[in-house]
Design an enzyme around this catalytic site. Structure first.
Site, PDB file in Angstrom:
ATOM      1  N   GLY A  26       0.834  -1.210   0.000  1.00  6.76           N
ATOM      2  CA  GLY A  26       0.000   0.000   0.000  1.00  6.76           C
ATOM      3  C   GLY A  26       0.861   1.249   0.000  1.00  6.76           C
TER       4      GLY A  26
ATOM      5  N   LYS B 140      -0.021  -6.708  -5.679  1.00  8.71           N
ATOM      6  CA  LYS B 140      -0.312  -7.913  -6.455  1.00  8.71           C
ATOM      7  C   LYS B 140       0.933  -8.448  -7.172  1.00  8.71           C
ATOM      8  CE  LYS B 140      -3.626  -5.717  -8.643  1.00  8.71           C
ATOM      9  NZ  LYS B 140      -4.625  -5.477  -9.676  1.00  8.71           N
TER      10      LYS B 140
ATOM     11  N   GLY C 264       6.307  -2.367   3.550  1.00  5.91           N
ATOM     12  CA  GLY C 264       5.949  -2.835   4.883  1.00  5.91           C
ATOM     13  C   GLY C 264       6.427  -4.257   5.141  1.00  5.91           C
TER      14      GLY C 264
ATOM     15  N   GLY D 140       5.217  -7.248   4.489  1.00  5.21           N
ATOM     16  CA  GLY D 140       5.197  -8.176   3.356  1.00  5.21           C
ATOM     17  C   GLY D 140       6.364  -7.897   2.414  1.00  5.21           C
TER      18      GLY D 140
ATOM     19  N   THR E 161       4.672   2.003   6.410  1.00  2.20           N
ATOM     20  CA  THR E 161       3.291   1.617   6.673  1.00  2.20           C
ATOM     21  C   THR E 161       2.633   2.707   7.511  1.00  2.20           C
ATOM     22  OG1 THR E 161       1.879   0.228   8.069  1.00  2.20           O
ATOM     23  CG2 THR E 161       4.215   0.090   8.510  1.00  2.20           C
TER      24      THR E 161
ATOM     25  N   ASP F 276       0.255   2.057   9.354  1.00  2.38           N
ATOM     26  CA  ASP F 276      -0.229   1.375  10.563  1.00  2.38           C
ATOM     27  C   ASP F 276       0.789   1.393  11.704  1.00  2.38           C
ATOM     28  OD1 ASP F 276      -2.393   0.821   9.010  1.00  2.38           O
ATOM     29  OD2 ASP F 276      -2.231  -1.355   9.123  1.00  2.38           O
TER      30      ASP F 276
ATOM     31  N   GLU G 274     -10.030  -0.431  12.169  1.00  2.00           N
ATOM     32  CA  GLU G 274     -10.679  -1.407  11.272  1.00  2.00           C
ATOM     33  C   GLU G 274     -10.479  -2.845  11.751  1.00  2.00           C
ATOM     34  OE1 GLU G 274      -8.758  -1.072   7.410  1.00  2.00           O
ATOM     35  OE2 GLU G 274      -6.789  -1.449   8.284  1.00  2.00           O
TER      36      GLU G 274
ATOM     37  N   HIS H  15      -9.087   5.242   2.671  1.00  2.00           N
ATOM     38  CA  HIS H  15      -7.796   5.578   2.058  1.00  2.00           C
ATOM     39  C   HIS H  15      -7.450   7.057   2.081  1.00  2.00           C
ATOM     40  CE1 HIS H  15      -8.576   1.509   0.805  1.00  2.00           C
ATOM     41  NE2 HIS H  15      -7.281   1.391   0.567  1.00  2.00           N
TER      42      HIS H  15
HETATM   43  O1  F6P Z   1      -1.386  -1.884   5.755  1.00  2.00           O
HETATM   44  C1  F6P Z   1      -1.732  -0.574   5.556  1.00  2.00           C
HETATM   45  C2  F6P Z   1      -3.176  -0.451   5.240  1.00  2.00           C
HETATM   46  O2  F6P Z   1      -3.411   0.922   5.096  1.00  2.00           O
HETATM   47  C3  F6P Z   1      -4.116  -1.094   6.252  1.00  2.00           C
HETATM   48  O3  F6P Z   1      -4.366  -0.313   7.358  1.00  2.00           O
HETATM   49  C4  F6P Z   1      -5.330  -1.381   5.411  1.00  2.00           C
HETATM   50  O4  F6P Z   1      -6.085  -2.449   5.947  1.00  2.00           O
HETATM   51  C5  F6P Z   1      -4.736  -1.728   4.118  1.00  2.00           C
HETATM   52  O5  F6P Z   1      -3.520  -1.064   4.016  1.00  2.00           O
HETATM   53  C6  F6P Z   1      -5.631  -1.427   2.944  1.00  2.00           C
HETATM   54  O6  F6P Z   1      -5.005  -1.830   1.785  1.00  2.00           O
HETATM   55  P1  F6P Z   1      -5.587  -1.733   0.316  1.00  2.00           P
HETATM   56  O7  F6P Z   1      -4.848  -0.620  -0.327  1.00  2.00           O
HETATM   57  O8  F6P Z   1      -5.291  -3.040  -0.298  1.00  2.00           O
HETATM   58  O9  F6P Z   1      -7.043  -1.445   0.409  1.00  2.00           O
END
Ligand code: F6P
Length: 366
Positions: A11, A76, A117, A119, A140, A142, A237, A288
């Site tokens: 992300g 992806k 992050g 991953g 990240t 988070d 979330e 987002h």
């Molecule tokens: O890991 C960071 C994050 O912002 C999470 O808080 C959230 O669940 C996720 O990415 C959302 O990702 P995507 O861009 O796939 O919707």
């Protein structure tokens, strides 16, 4: 001339461009290095034709102010589980990391900086074990990477969430409502907790402390009975009720392994209404918005310092490391250590204690 390849994976997050600019500027100051960017994480290297761009002082000038990433990103493109379509049109995944390392070498890159992050850093470690000269930079919103006290993007997300929370307070007060604001935080409640304290929430629900709906409604009722006619709640979330699971759906996109979280605010609203709360309840899911736009000054600085450190590690050949920010100092740790555990929010953390002292309910105590 030596060649650096930079990739941004997973992300996006405010501050990615500041890291890229800092690497380019450091390389330019130092001399002897050329910087390139792989478009959409490592997909730029893997795709045919390849999508690799030269990053220069002129095409990165001023980008530290911009959100997103100029070299794009994806969730992806994991080379350890790369989506491959079978002749019958179904999809499977394949480990193509060996092929990726070979391609990076064939293109003549001497070193790689992978900004991402948890991953992405697992990918960095796998590529390092296959002999690639790689440095990780943590990213990240988070803030859930344990090796670093802070990741850039987090503070910007907290600022965005707090600004939104402030707006919800005035409308909650006008209508005597219960306002629930859902923020990001899959496994860790850092954004929710910081926002709750900065904004002055009555209730803060986080993944690390499963909530009891009876205790949440007790707090709501107390607030109304005390004559304060409105309540503001922040919920991460990834929060979940004591007797339940997180609200999530399997990702629909091929190659995206992550669960898509979201919906706890609406679930909580239904629970509160079911239990007989007389006040109107409204929900806001920030989503987002928290990851978009310009990084605040702190994140620009942190991201820039991390980019400079990544270049220094690379220039000194100190590979297999991830840049960190610990105890107000930029440093590094082995990527293996960085990916060994999450940065969960301890219920004993000083900010949890601070919030409790202010009367903030985590849905666990009356
Ligand atoms: O890991 C960071 C994050 O912002 C999470 O808080 C959230 O669940 C996720 O990415 C959302 O990702 P995507 O861009 O796939 O919707």
């Amino acid at each position: 001339m030596k060649k650096i390849l930079v990739a941004t994976g997973g992300g996006d997050c405010p501050g990615l461009n500041a890291v890229i600019r800092a690497i380019v500027k450091s390389a330019d100051m130092h001399g002897g290095w050329e910087v390139y960017g792989s478009i959409e994480a490592f997909n730029g290297v893997l795709s045919e034709p390849t999508e690799i761009v030269r990053l220069t002082e002129s095409n990165t000038a001023g980008i530290h102010v911009r959100g997103g990433t100029i070299i794009r990103t994806t969730n992806k493109g994991n080379p350890l589980a790369y989506p491959v379509q079978l002749p019958d049109s179904t999809w499977t995944t394949k480990d193509i990391s060996g092929e990726l390392v070979q391609k990076i070498r064939d293109f003549g890159f001497d070193a790689v900086v992978n900004i991402g992050g948890d991953g992405s850093q697992k990918i960095s470690q796998a590529l390092f074990e296959q002999g690639l000269n790689i440095i990780g930079v943590p990213k990240t919103i988070d803030n859930d990477l344990s090796a670093t006290d802070l990741t850039f993007g987090f503070s910007t997300a907290v600022q965005i969430a707090t600004d939104s929370f402030d707006k919800l307070v005035t409308t909650a007060e006008s209508h005597h409502r219960v306002m629930i604001m859902e923020v990001m935080g899959r496994d860790a409640g850092w954004i929710a907790l910081h926002t709750a304290i900065a904004g002055g929430a009555e209730i803060c629900l986080i993944p690390e402390i499963p909530y009891d709906i009876e205790k949440v409604t007790w707090k709501i009722n107390k607030r109304y009975n005390d004559g304060r006619g409105f309540v503001n709640i922040v919920v991460a979330e990834g929060a979940r009720p004591l007797e339940g699971n997180v609200m999530a759906q399997q990702a629909k996109d091929v190659g995206d392994e992550h669960l898509k979280l979201g919906g706890i605010a609406n679930y909580l609203r239904c629970q509160i209404e079911k239990i007989g709360c007389e006040a109107q309840v409204r929900t806001t899911i920030l989503g987002h918005v928290q990851r978009g736009g310009s990084p605040i000054a702190f994140d620009r600085i942190l991201a820039t310092a991390m980019g400079v450190k990544a270049f220094e590690l690379m220039d000194s050949g100190d590979f297999g490391k991830m840049v960190t920010y610990k105890n107000n100092e930029i440093g590094s740790v082995a990527i293996t250590e960085a990916i060994s555990r999450y940065n969960f929010l301890s219920p004993a953390h000083y900010l949890v204690r601070t919030a409790r002292s202010l009367g903030v309910s985590f849905g666990d105590w009356m």
